[in-house]
Motif scaffolding. Structure first.
Motif, PDB file in Angstrom:
ATOM      1  N   GLU A 162      -7.227  29.673 -10.061  1.00 52.58           N
ATOM      2  CA  GLU A 162      -7.472  29.946 -11.485  1.00 52.58           C
ATOM      3  C   GLU A 162      -7.023  28.761 -12.324  1.00 52.58           C
ATOM      4  O   GLU A 162      -6.004  28.136 -12.042  1.00 52.58           O
ATOM      5  N   THR A 163      -7.805  28.448 -13.353  1.00 52.60           N
ATOM      6  CA  THR A 163      -7.444  27.363 -14.268  1.00 52.60           C
ATOM      7  C   THR A 163      -7.346  27.903 -15.689  1.00 52.60           C
ATOM      8  O   THR A 163      -7.918  28.943 -16.013  1.00 52.60           O
ATOM      9  N   ILE A 164      -6.610  27.190 -16.531  1.00 50.43           N
ATOM     10  CA  ILE A 164      -6.471  27.550 -17.941  1.00 50.43           C
ATOM     11  C   ILE A 164      -6.370  26.258 -18.746  1.00 50.43           C
ATOM     12  O   ILE A 164      -5.750  25.285 -18.314  1.00 50.43           O
ATOM     13  N   SER A 196     -11.128  29.328 -15.871  1.00 48.27           N
ATOM     14  CA  SER A 196     -12.082  29.816 -14.874  1.00 48.27           C
ATOM     15  C   SER A 196     -11.324  30.430 -13.708  1.00 48.27           C
ATOM     16  O   SER A 196     -10.124  30.210 -13.545  1.00 48.27           O
ATOM     17  N   GLY A 197     -12.032  31.217 -12.918  1.00 50.80           N
ATOM     18  CA  GLY A 197     -11.438  31.822 -11.734  1.00 50.80           C
ATOM     19  C   GLY A 197     -10.377  32.852 -12.033  1.00 50.80           C
ATOM     20  O   GLY A 197      -9.374  32.944 -11.326  1.00 50.80           O
ATOM     21  N   ALA A 198     -10.577  33.661 -13.069  1.00 49.69           N
ATOM     22  CA  ALA A 198      -9.558  34.603 -13.534  1.00 49.69           C
ATOM     23  C   ALA A 198      -8.986  35.465 -12.414  1.00 49.69           C
ATOM     24  O   ALA A 198      -9.717  36.063 -11.636  1.00 49.69           O
ATOM     25  N   HIS A 199      -7.677  35.513 -12.357  1.00 50.12           N
ATOM     26  CA  HIS A 199      -6.916  36.366 -11.441  1.00 50.12           C
ATOM     27  C   HIS A 199      -7.254  36.112  -9.974  1.00 50.12           C
ATOM     28  O   HIS A 199      -7.307  37.029  -9.167  1.00 50.12           O
ATOM     29  N   ALA A 200      -7.479  34.866  -9.631  1.00 51.24           N
ATOM     30  CA  ALA A 200      -7.804  34.507  -8.255  1.00 51.24           C
ATOM     31  C   ALA A 200      -7.140  33.174  -7.914  1.00 51.24           C
ATOM     32  O   ALA A 200      -6.787  32.406  -8.820  1.00 51.24           O
TER      33      ALA A 200
END
Length: 111
Positions: free
Chosen positions: A88-90, A81-85
């Motif tokens: 951000e999580t993975i 979530s929170g791509a490129h910010a």
């Protein structure tokens, strides 16, 4: 860049044009065929169904510049979530299965 373009060779013309915006990935029959092959592999591996999203609703990436000329897929990585910010999580726990799936996908495409 303009200075470089202005130094064109004798008896030649050159210009540089910039346009704002990036293209979305163009949906093609070939791209959807690849998505169906990936879906079948994912099901064969017991990972569940993989459905293609609307390419027009995604942000642009390098793949967007070639997708109308070459069958391709995007978004094969882990979820998060929170791509490129900031923040951000993975989900790193997904990587072992995603690596296996990508490897088998390439193998199937070459057969």
């Amino acid at each position: 860049m303009q200075a470089i373009v202005d130094r064109n060779l004798n008896q030649t013309d050159a210009e540089i044009i910039f346009e704002d915006g990036l293209p979305s990935m163009i949906p093609t029959a070939g791209n959807y065929a690849l998505a169906e092959e990936l879906n079948q592999l994912s099901q064969d591996m017991g990972l569940g169904e993989v459905k293609p999203g609307d390419p027009g609703s995604r942000g642009a990436g390098d793949i967007s510049f070639v997708s109308e000329y070459l069958d391709c897929l995007d978004g094969l990585g882990a979820s998060g979530s929170g791509a490129h910010a900031p923040g951000e999580t993975i989900n790193m726990k997904e990587y072992p299965e995603l690596i296996k799936r990508s490897t088998l996908f390439l193998y199937r495409l070459t057969r």
